[in-house]
Design a protein around this motif. Structure first.
Motif, PDB file in Angstrom:
ATOM      1  N   ARG A  54       0.571  -1.342  -0.178  1.00  0.00           N
ATOM      2  CA  ARG A  54       0.279   0.079   0.186  1.00  0.00           C
ATOM      3  C   ARG A  54       0.812   1.077   0.032  1.00  0.00           C
ATOM      4  O   ARG A  54       0.531   2.242  -0.766  1.00  0.00           O
ATOM      5  CB  ARG A  54      -1.100   0.309   1.074  1.00  0.00           C
ATOM      6  N   THR A  57       2.896   1.664  -3.357  1.00  0.00           N
ATOM      7  CA  THR A  57       1.499   1.814  -4.205  1.00  0.00           C
ATOM      8  C   THR A  57       1.273   3.593  -4.388  1.00  0.00           C
ATOM      9  O   THR A  57       0.927   4.405  -5.027  1.00  0.00           O
ATOM     10  CB  THR A  57       0.311   1.000  -4.823  1.00  0.00           C
ATOM     11  N   ASP A  58       0.819   4.642  -3.517  1.00  0.00           N
ATOM     12  CA  ASP A  58       0.665   5.697  -2.331  1.00  0.00           C
ATOM     13  C   ASP A  58       1.681   6.421  -2.861  1.00  0.00           C
ATOM     14  O   ASP A  58       2.301   7.357  -3.488  1.00  0.00           O
ATOM     15  CB  ASP A  58       0.452   5.445  -1.530  1.00  0.00           C
ATOM     16  N   GLU A 101      -8.179  -0.251  -5.730  1.00  0.00           N
ATOM     17  CA  GLU A 101      -8.874  -0.184  -4.975  1.00  0.00           C
ATOM     18  C   GLU A 101      -9.429  -0.865  -4.083  1.00  0.00           C
ATOM     19  O   GLU A 101     -10.011  -1.964  -5.010  1.00  0.00           O
ATOM     20  CB  GLU A 101      -9.733   1.231  -5.307  1.00  0.00           C
ATOM     21  N   HIS A 102      -9.590  -1.426  -3.222  1.00  0.00           N
ATOM     22  CA  HIS A 102     -10.000  -1.900  -2.025  1.00  0.00           C
ATOM     23  C   HIS A 102     -11.670  -0.897  -1.599  1.00  0.00           C
ATOM     24  O   HIS A 102     -11.366  -0.115  -0.440  1.00  0.00           O
ATOM     25  CB  HIS A 102      -9.885  -2.629  -1.092  1.00  0.00           C
ATOM     26  N   HIS A 108     -12.556  -5.650  -5.061  1.00  0.00           N
ATOM     27  CA  HIS A 108     -11.466  -5.325  -5.408  1.00  0.00           C
ATOM     28  C   HIS A 108     -11.676  -4.188  -6.869  1.00  0.00           C
ATOM     29  O   HIS A 108     -12.528  -5.241  -7.399  1.00  0.00           O
ATOM     30  CB  HIS A 108     -10.310  -6.124  -4.940  1.00  0.00           C
TER      31      HIS A 108
END
Length: 149
Positions: A54, A57-58, A101-102, A108
């Motif tokens: 996370r 990916t951010d 995105e979750h 998903h």
């Protein structure tokens, strides 16, 4: 491995797979410092892997795409000009930016930003000063046709 260490790992290697087997290092295995059999979701450190993924990916320094073998790949910003220079060697699907995105429901959702819409200003200009050979060398041996999707 912390998020900062993962970002340094991606910067060092340039192109890294999230977890799939392939011709470049796998971040999931680097995070836990061991080989992972089967899905990383079943690994005892899956929560750590997920948290680091996370954070990676951010990061604005990491392109998330399907560059290597159609699998989730992290490409460090330092290689974006090289990737731009030889983009024609890849399918549009491989070089599209992927956002996963979750949803609150647990669903998903994957959204893609097509190339070159995700490319920041200045990258295309820097790409003009790189030869095709330099770009291939920077990205690594996996770019040879026998090693790609």
């Amino acid at each position: 491995m912390t998020a900062a260490e993962a970002l340094a790992f991606i910067e060092e290697h340039g192109v890294v797979l999230a977890s799939a087997k392939g011709p470049v290092p796998r971040l999931a295995e680097a995070i836990v410092n061991e080989s992972i059999k089967g899905s990383w979701w079943a690994h005892p450190k899956s929560r750590q892997i997920f948290a680091v993924f996370r954070a990676v990916t951010d990061s604005e320094d990491v392109l998330v795409c399907r560059l290597v073998n159609g699998k989730i790949t992290f490409v460090h910003r330092r290689l974006w000009p090289a990737l731009f220079r030889i983009a024609q060697r890849f399918s549009s699907r491989q070089i599209a930016q992927v956002h996963e995105e979750h949803m609150a429901s647990g669903r998903h959702v994957t959204r893609e930003v097509p190339f070159p819409n995700w490319v920041p200003s200045g990258v295309a200009e820097r790409a003009t000063s790189i030869t095709e050979g330099e770009a291939l060398s920077a990205l690594g041996r996996w770019t040879l046709p026998s090693n790609r999707e």
